[in-house]
Design an enzyme around this catalytic site. Structure first.
Site, PDB file in Angstrom:
ATOM      1  N   ASN A   1      -4.762  54.467 -22.421  1.00 27.51           N
ATOM      2  CA  ASN A   1      -4.200  54.646 -21.090  1.00 27.51           C
ATOM      3  C   ASN A   1      -2.716  54.261 -21.142  1.00 27.51           C
ATOM      4  O   ASN A   1      -2.214  53.778 -22.164  1.00 27.51           O
ATOM      5  CB  ASN A   1      -4.976  53.840 -20.031  1.00 27.51           C
ATOM      6  N   ARG A   2      -2.031  54.478 -20.054  1.00 25.22           N
ATOM      7  CA  ARG A   2      -0.581  54.283 -20.061  1.00 25.22           C
ATOM      8  C   ARG A   2      -0.191  52.844 -20.356  1.00 25.22           C
ATOM      9  O   ARG A   2       0.725  52.587 -21.147  1.00 25.22           O
ATOM     10  CB  ARG A   2      -0.015  54.715 -18.699  1.00 25.22           C
TER      11      ARG A   2
ATOM     12  N   GLU B   1      -1.850  50.570 -22.058  1.00 24.27           N
ATOM     13  CA  GLU B   1      -2.109  50.260 -23.465  1.00 24.27           C
ATOM     14  C   GLU B   1      -1.029  50.832 -24.372  1.00 24.27           C
ATOM     15  O   GLU B   1      -0.570  50.167 -25.313  1.00 24.27           O
ATOM     16  CB  GLU B   1      -3.480  50.820 -23.870  1.00 24.27           C
TER      17      GLU B   1
ATOM     18  N   ASP C   1     -14.853  55.697 -20.559  1.00 24.89           N
ATOM     19  CA  ASP C   1     -15.985  55.977 -21.438  1.00 24.89           C
ATOM     20  C   ASP C   1     -16.465  57.414 -21.254  1.00 24.89           C
ATOM     21  O   ASP C   1     -16.823  58.098 -22.221  1.00 24.89           O
ATOM     22  CB  ASP C   1     -17.146  55.024 -21.136  1.00 24.89           C
TER      23      ASP C   1
END
Length: 345
Positions: A213-214, A216, A281
């Site tokens: 994600n952004r 991370e 997920d």
């Protein structure tokens, strides 16, 4: 940046891919968790501390982390093989029971007796989460457990069509386990989808699709990702050493950067967001299973985006069915048709 990639995915193509996805053999390796939900009511504040008193009326268990990815693969109809670590404890028994309930095998689970099964307990009152309690040890697994994981990966990957790596920084994915998994996938020539976390962020060179994600990605790179200047993203792809980057943006959808440098913005599909738990997920599972079925990366990303739109409209960690994904596709294209007829596109 192309904003119209989803318009190129026809219903017939999705149906054909869904039929193949139902026959896919997908290995999921990573951090498995047990999600526990305690739901009830609250009418007063505790005299012991300024917190609500929740009278629990219902308790349920669900699969989390890598186990939830496997459950989502099973919801598509594919065969999911979960390679993960649990403890020799009641929560581990409950996780095995949930696998059986989702028609999943537990034969590739590795038990480390001194390690508790990772769990997240959510206390919910009147539909609102009051607190989450995490019980876990996130130290790397023991060398003996590493060897057992490698052996289970060997067995699970024998005839696999795809490998999904789900990293929650809970200790199962050590450098040795990652190297083993990537090597097995490389020898079989199957696609690899990675959902990374910070500790091993740069350990997945050669992955087919890398899906942070952004937050991370920015944390790992030490720099802000400016989506108004997406030309920097292909450089990020090269630095990571992966074939494709799928950057998830929560309510803003996703951005796909392919190995040929094409950048596609994929808008979020959710009409109403009820709960974002487990959405990542769902994306990992549908993306990887679609690739296992022979979908091109942009097609797989679009289908995964439809599935995420279904999942976030449900309470708690949930999954999407093929019928629900087709319904999202149809609704999206109906809306596009109305906009075109109205001269707005």
């Amino acid at each position: 940046m192309s904003p119209t990639a989803e318009q190129r995915l026809s219903r017939d193509r999705i149906e054909a891919l869904l039929a193949k996805m139902a026959r896919a053999r997908v290995v999921v390796v990573g951090d498995a968790m047990l999600d526990i939900y305690l739901a009830g009511d609250t009418e007063r504040i505790s005299p012991e501390a300024p917190v609500p008193v929740v009278t629990v009326q219902k308790r349920r268990h669900a699969l989390g982390g890598a186990a939830n990815v496997a459950a989502n693969v099973a919801a598509v109809g594919g065969e999911a093989r979960l390679v993960a670590v649990i403890g020799d404890d009641p929560r581990g028994d409950s996780l095995r029971g949930e696998l059986v309930a989702h028609r999943l095998t537990d034969r590739h689970l590795v038990t480390e007796p001194a390690r508790p099964t990772t769990s997240k307990t959510r206390v919910v009152a009147r539909g609102q989460q009051v607190v989450r309690i995490d019980e876990e040890v996130d130290d790397p697994v023991s060398p003996r457990t590493e060897q057992s994981l490698a052996a289970e990966l060997e067995r699970a990957m024998v005839d696999a069509d795809a490998l999904l790596i789900e990293d929650y920084n809970k200790g199962a994915l050590t450098p040795a386990v990652i190297e083993c998994a990537m090597g097995l996938a490389r020898r079989r020539g199957v696609p690899v989808v990675v959902d990374p976390k910070f500790k091993n962020f740069f350990a997945y060179r050669g992955a087919s699709v890398f899906k942070p994600n952004r937050r991370e990605l920015e944390q790992a790179l030490g720099a802000t990702v400016d989506l108004q200047r997406p030309d920097a993203l292909p450089t990020t792809l090269q630095r990571l050493g992966v074939d494709n980057l799928l950057l998830t943006l929560g309510p803003d959808g996703m951005v796909l950067v392919t190995k040929d440098g094409e950048i596609t913005r994929i808008p979020a599909m959710a009409r109403e967001v009820f709960d974002v738990s487990g959405a990542g997920d769902t994306v990992t599972a549908w993306l990887g299973t679609a690739l296992a079925a022979g979908a091109a990366v942009p097609e797989a990303a679009q289908i995964a985006n439809y599935a995420a739109g279904v999942e976030v409209g449900k309470a708690g960690v949930a999954s999407a069915s093929p019928a629900e994904v087709l319904a999202v596709h149809d609704a999206y294209h109906d809306q596009l048709g109305r906009l075109r007829r109205g001269g707005l596109l």
